[in-house]
Design a protein around this motif. Sequence first.
Motif, PDB file in Angstrom:
ATOM      1  N   SER A  70       9.527   6.218  -2.457  1.00  0.00           N
ATOM      2  CA  SER A  70       8.121   5.824  -2.448  1.00  0.00           C
ATOM      3  C   SER A  70       7.495   6.134  -1.102  1.00  0.00           C
ATOM      4  CB  SER A  70       7.991   4.322  -2.718  1.00  0.00           C
ATOM      5  OG  SER A  70       8.415   4.032  -4.009  1.00  0.00           O
ATOM      6  N   ILE A  71       8.215   5.755  -0.016  1.00  0.00           N
ATOM      7  CA  ILE A  71       7.673   5.993   1.320  1.00  0.00           C
ATOM      8  C   ILE A  71       7.452   7.478   1.537  1.00  0.00           C
ATOM      9  CG2 ILE A  71       8.211   5.843   3.786  1.00  0.00           C
ATOM     10  CD1 ILE A  71       9.799   3.276   3.094  1.00  0.00           C
ATOM     11  N   TRP A  72       8.478   8.274   1.167  1.00  0.00           N
ATOM     12  CA  TRP A  72       8.430   9.711   1.415  1.00  0.00           C
ATOM     13  C   TRP A  72       7.310  10.367   0.608  1.00  0.00           C
ATOM     14  CZ3 TRP A  72      10.673  13.965  -1.657  1.00  0.00           C
ATOM     15  CH2 TRP A  72      10.638  15.171  -0.964  1.00  0.00           C
ATOM     16  N   ASN A 128       4.655   8.970  -0.838  1.00  0.00           N
ATOM     17  CA  ASN A 128       3.296   8.460  -0.662  1.00  0.00           C
ATOM     18  C   ASN A 128       2.763   8.673   0.750  1.00  0.00           C
ATOM     19  OD1 ASN A 128       3.560   7.586  -3.262  1.00  0.00           O
ATOM     20  ND2 ASN A 128       4.107   5.499  -2.697  1.00  0.00           N
ATOM     21  N   ALA A 129       3.640   9.181   1.655  1.00  0.00           N
ATOM     22  CA  ALA A 129       3.251   9.234   3.066  1.00  0.00           C
ATOM     23  C   ALA A 129       2.038  10.145   3.289  1.00  0.00           C
ATOM     24  CB  ALA A 129       4.433   9.708   3.909  1.00  0.00           C
ATOM     25  N   ASP A 130       2.053  11.320   2.656  1.00  0.00           N
ATOM     26  CA  ASP A 130       0.937  12.260   2.853  1.00  0.00           C
ATOM     27  C   ASP A 130      -0.391  11.613   2.496  1.00  0.00           C
ATOM     28  OD1 ASP A 130       2.438  14.252   3.834  1.00  0.00           O
ATOM     29  OD2 ASP A 130       2.699  15.302   1.904  1.00  0.00           O
ATOM     30  N   GLN A 137      -0.169   1.156  -1.977  1.00  0.00           N
ATOM     31  CA  GLN A 137      -1.303   1.950  -2.462  1.00  0.00           C
ATOM     32  C   GLN A 137      -1.702   1.535  -3.879  1.00  0.00           C
ATOM     33  OE1 GLN A 137      -0.274   6.039  -2.175  1.00  0.00           O
ATOM     34  NE2 GLN A 137      -0.236   6.022   0.065  1.00  0.00           N
ATOM     35  N   THR A 196       2.224   2.858   2.584  1.00  0.00           N
ATOM     36  CA  THR A 196       2.765   3.627   1.459  1.00  0.00           C
ATOM     37  C   THR A 196       3.241   2.710   0.338  1.00  0.00           C
ATOM     38  OG1 THR A 196       4.911   3.644   2.543  1.00  0.00           O
ATOM     39  CG2 THR A 196       3.521   5.586   2.836  1.00  0.00           C
ATOM     40  N   PRO A 202      -0.352   5.094  -6.258  1.00  0.00           N
ATOM     41  CA  PRO A 202       0.680   5.824  -5.508  1.00  0.00           C
ATOM     42  C   PRO A 202       1.310   6.908  -6.369  1.00  0.00           C
ATOM     43  CG  PRO A 202       1.523   3.721  -6.250  1.00  0.00           C
ATOM     44  CD  PRO A 202       0.097   3.785  -6.716  1.00  0.00           C
ATOM     45  N   GLN A 205      -1.077   8.492   2.352  1.00  0.00           N
ATOM     46  CA  GLN A 205      -1.428   7.405   3.256  1.00  0.00           C
ATOM     47  C   GLN A 205      -2.060   7.956   4.534  1.00  0.00           C
ATOM     48  OE1 GLN A 205      -1.261   4.380   2.163  1.00  0.00           O
ATOM     49  NE2 GLN A 205      -2.257   3.645   4.033  1.00  0.00           N
ATOM     50  N   ARG A 206      -1.488   9.068   5.047  1.00  0.00           N
ATOM     51  CA  ARG A 206      -2.061   9.674   6.250  1.00  0.00           C
ATOM     52  C   ARG A 206      -3.502  10.068   5.990  1.00  0.00           C
ATOM     53  NH1 ARG A 206       2.903  12.559   6.577  1.00  0.00           N
ATOM     54  NH2 ARG A 206       4.338  11.385   7.889  1.00  0.00           N
TER      55      ARG A 206
END
Lengths: 373, 294
Positions: free
Chosen positions: B28-30, B32-34, B60, B57, B63, B36-37
């Motif tokens: 999820s972190i990986w 959704n990171a884009d 969201q 992330t 997401p 989120q940025r």
Amino acid sequence: MKFHRPLVLLAGALAIFAAVSPLDFGIDGLAIGDHLWSRMLFSLLGIATLRDSQDTPQPANAAWNVPFATLLAAVEIVELAHSDGPRGWGFFCAVGAVWLCAWRSVDIIVARTPALGHRARFLRILAPLVFGATLLVLWETLTLSLGVPKVILPAPSAILLRLVTSIPTLAADFVQTVQGIAAGYVIGCGAGVLIAILIDRVPFLQRGLLPLGNLVSALPIVGIAPIMVMWFGFDWQSKAAVVVIMTFFPMLVNTVAGLSAAGHMELDLMKTYGASYRQTLLHLRLPAALPFIFNGLKINSTLALIGAIVAEFFGTPIVGMGFRINTEVGRMNIDMVWATIVVAGVAGSLFYALLAAMEKRATFWHASYRERA
Amino acid sequence: MLTSLWQGKTLPVLVVCAIIAVFWYLGSIWLNADMQRMLFENNGQASYTTAELIEGTLTQEKPKLPTPGQILAELNKTVLETAPTSKRSLVYHGSVTISATLLGFLIGSMLGMGLAILVVHIKSLDRSLMPWVVASQTIPIIALAPMIVVIMNQFDVTGLIPKAVIAAYLSFFPVTVGMVKGLRSPDPLQLDLMQTYSASQWQTFLKLRVPASVPFLFASLKVGVAASLVGTVVAELTKSEDGGFGARLLGGSYYGQTIQIWAALFAAAACAWVLVSLVGVVDRVVTKAMGARP
């Protein structure tokens, strides 16, 4: 024989009736002059059937009279159904007679199938073919003569015509869908086998993954399709992803089961040879697991097709078998839908047959093949 | 105590689930990171710590991959907190799907058993029809689903029936194949014994073939009920106005509501699990009543 006798008599009676009744709607029943050829064929069928129903011993080659006469009559009713105008009740008598006689023909084929040999193999294939052909003849004659609308059930000939005339479209759909299936099938099955071999050395993980794998096999995984379409886009990659997920677990479960299939005796033998883990795996346990691996491959061949087609319901570029089915249903081109289904079905069974042939060559030593030889 | 846990199945399954959960959160972190940025940028937030990014992330609204926690929260909201009559309730959609599945499964397995009985007793059916039933397992018959829905719609057959028909034909084939295998499973010795007792065909059927077929029947019923559910869900993609899990999936994919899709998926999976386990429970009760010893 006794059980079938009333039906055979009925078939003969129907055929004789058909030979002397109006075949076209609205024409006087006594105008026997037209459709002379049809009437001759129906009489032939009636005579053959009525003779067949007698208990008196008959010459051996007379047994094939009914199947042969049925074939001729079946061709004739298809031809009649294709001519214009509504059909009279004599025609429907003929359809009924052909149906019952086809049934009787299958009986005759089954009764005359020897236990072994080339003739047995041929007749064993012939019986289902006769059944399928009968179904097609009934479908064709009834949809045409009863005027069933094309948007409900098109006749097989209409489907075939559509299939032949839209080969370029169907081929493009096929290529698009098969891309996704092939990539997903190879990755999913390959990953299943590899992970099974990896966790083979950790019984703890095996005990944890197997129940989960069994559970997942029962879940409606196709539902993952919309998410994969969001992640990987509309093109074939998203279909491949769905296929990977659908095929992975059955393969994992089957391979893990297969890896424990080698017997204690053989494992002990490998030990006395001083074989390493790798050698035991390559020369004993993987070959012993092959029947299970092939079982997984076979289950997955259908799952892969289902996954790719359903995934295409959620979004594709404007090509692909699932897309074609979904849009042509919406446009009421049911014949095109059937044509696509025929392509999918034939491709599915051919691939399955290929797997079965490969299995036979690779696992000829297995009990299930030895018994039959 | 500890070794029995280690040797059993519960602990390994829990550990594997935990591993999956950890990877899920990392995923999820990986994934959704884009996004989120981009969100931070749009908010004019030029500098942010990694902790803020990670926290973002995981919370969201749409997401790419929602966390298990978000999915459970959505499930809690749509299953427990929404009234079951509301169209936003997963209980409502679940009941739509389950009722079609059960009706179809019932019809399909009954027909399957009936055909299996005929096939075992009529040799010409066995030789001519059975190869087609077996072959049908290798083709994606689910592709017929949209067409059946639309055609039945033209006959004003709506509601539960079209979906149940699809569920029925998907469970029909596996049940037929399994039941035929089961009815054939008594070996020649046992059949000979029945003959020496001068048992009629009917008696042989009731006292030997049917009991012998039970394990095969239940194995294929489990496959059949799972197939029925898949069939119903796929039918609901075409017939989404009535609701059901398929309609939830389709709606979610239209509006990019990923959490809604995942929640529907989890709920459908739970239903499949419950249905299969129910068949398993009936299996155990029946085999026990027949005198099987565990």
